[in-house]
Design an enzyme around this catalytic site. Sequence first.
Site, PDB file in Angstrom:
ATOM      1  N   ASN A 168      14.304  22.861   8.878  1.00 45.37           N
ATOM      2  CA  ASN A 168      13.944  21.897   7.850  1.00 45.37           C
ATOM      3  C   ASN A 168      15.156  21.619   6.960  1.00 45.37           C
ATOM      4  OD1 ASN A 168      13.459  24.612   7.074  1.00 45.37           O
ATOM      5  ND2 ASN A 168      12.099  23.999   5.410  1.00 45.37           N
ATOM      6  N   GLU A 195      10.503  20.954  13.182  1.00 45.70           N
ATOM      7  CA  GLU A 195      10.021  20.494  14.493  1.00 45.70           C
ATOM      8  C   GLU A 195      10.591  19.127  14.847  1.00 45.70           C
ATOM      9  OE1 GLU A 195       8.359  21.721  11.973  1.00 45.70           O
ATOM     10  OE2 GLU A 195       6.462  22.642  12.549  1.00 45.70           O
TER      11      GLU A 195
HETATM   12  N1  THU Z   1       8.002  22.427   7.046  1.00 47.26           N
HETATM   13  C1  THU Z   1       8.488  22.379   8.326  1.00 47.26           C
HETATM   14  O1  THU Z   1       9.712  22.390   8.535  1.00 47.26           O
HETATM   15  N2  THU Z   1       7.600  22.301   9.338  1.00 47.26           N
HETATM   16  C2  THU Z   1       6.236  22.290   9.186  1.00 47.26           C
HETATM   17  O2  THU Z   1       5.517  22.101  10.155  1.00 47.26           O
HETATM   18  C3  THU Z   1       5.654  22.543   7.871  1.00 47.26           C
HETATM   19  C4  THU Z   1       6.586  22.380   6.727  1.00 47.26           C
HETATM   20  C5  THU Z   1       8.955  22.505   5.938  1.00 47.26           C
HETATM   21  C6  THU Z   1       9.068  21.252   5.115  1.00 47.26           C
HETATM   22  C7  THU Z   1       9.541  21.787   3.790  1.00 47.26           C
HETATM   23  O3  THU Z   1      10.947  21.861   3.826  1.00 47.26           O
HETATM   24  C8  THU Z   1       8.981  23.189   3.732  1.00 47.26           C
HETATM   25  O4  THU Z   1       8.573  23.524   5.041  1.00 47.26           O
HETATM   26  C9  THU Z   1       7.807  23.356   2.797  1.00 47.26           C
HETATM   27  O5  THU Z   1       6.818  22.423   3.071  1.00 47.26           O
END
Ligand code: THU
Length: 137
Positions: free
Chosen positions: A46, A59
């Site tokens: 992320n 993802e």
């Molecule tokens: N996040 C992801 O990378 N994938 C997910 O499926 C759920 C949420 C990240 C986005 C954000 O940077 C952090 O988790 C908190 O929501």
Amino acid sequence: MTTDDELERLIQAARAAASRAYCPYSRFPVGAAVMTSDGAIFSGCNVENASSGLTICAERSAVFQAIAAGKQSLRRVIIFTPTPTVTAPCGACRQVLNEFSADLLVTSVCDGPQRLDCRLSELLPHAFGPANLVAIE
Ligand code: THU
């Protein structure tokens, strides 16, 4: 079908990606690793932004790496979070995964013993996808 060795490599790739997450706002690192049908692995993390809406999840970051490399046939995806319990992909990521493989095996792993294996069709039932876009005369 994924071998134990492939699964282990995917988990390691997702774990390594999570360690590179840019998440100063949520402090919630996520790593993802996608295996394409030819066995190649693409990972992503992320990447948050001061303008919150521009954050990209791990993802989608991993899927876009695969697509940019010319690989559109996805075989499996792993999501790793350094948490005691697993994290399933968010709704937006489910939709993006569905674009490329409705029957993808999605596995969430974490620092605890918990593991979640789901077909994308379970995570996103009655999905809207490419097949719905029929031309209207
Ligand atoms: N996040 C992801 O990378 N994938 C997910 O499926 C759920 C949420 C990240 C986005 C954000 O940077 C952090 O988790 C908190 O929501």
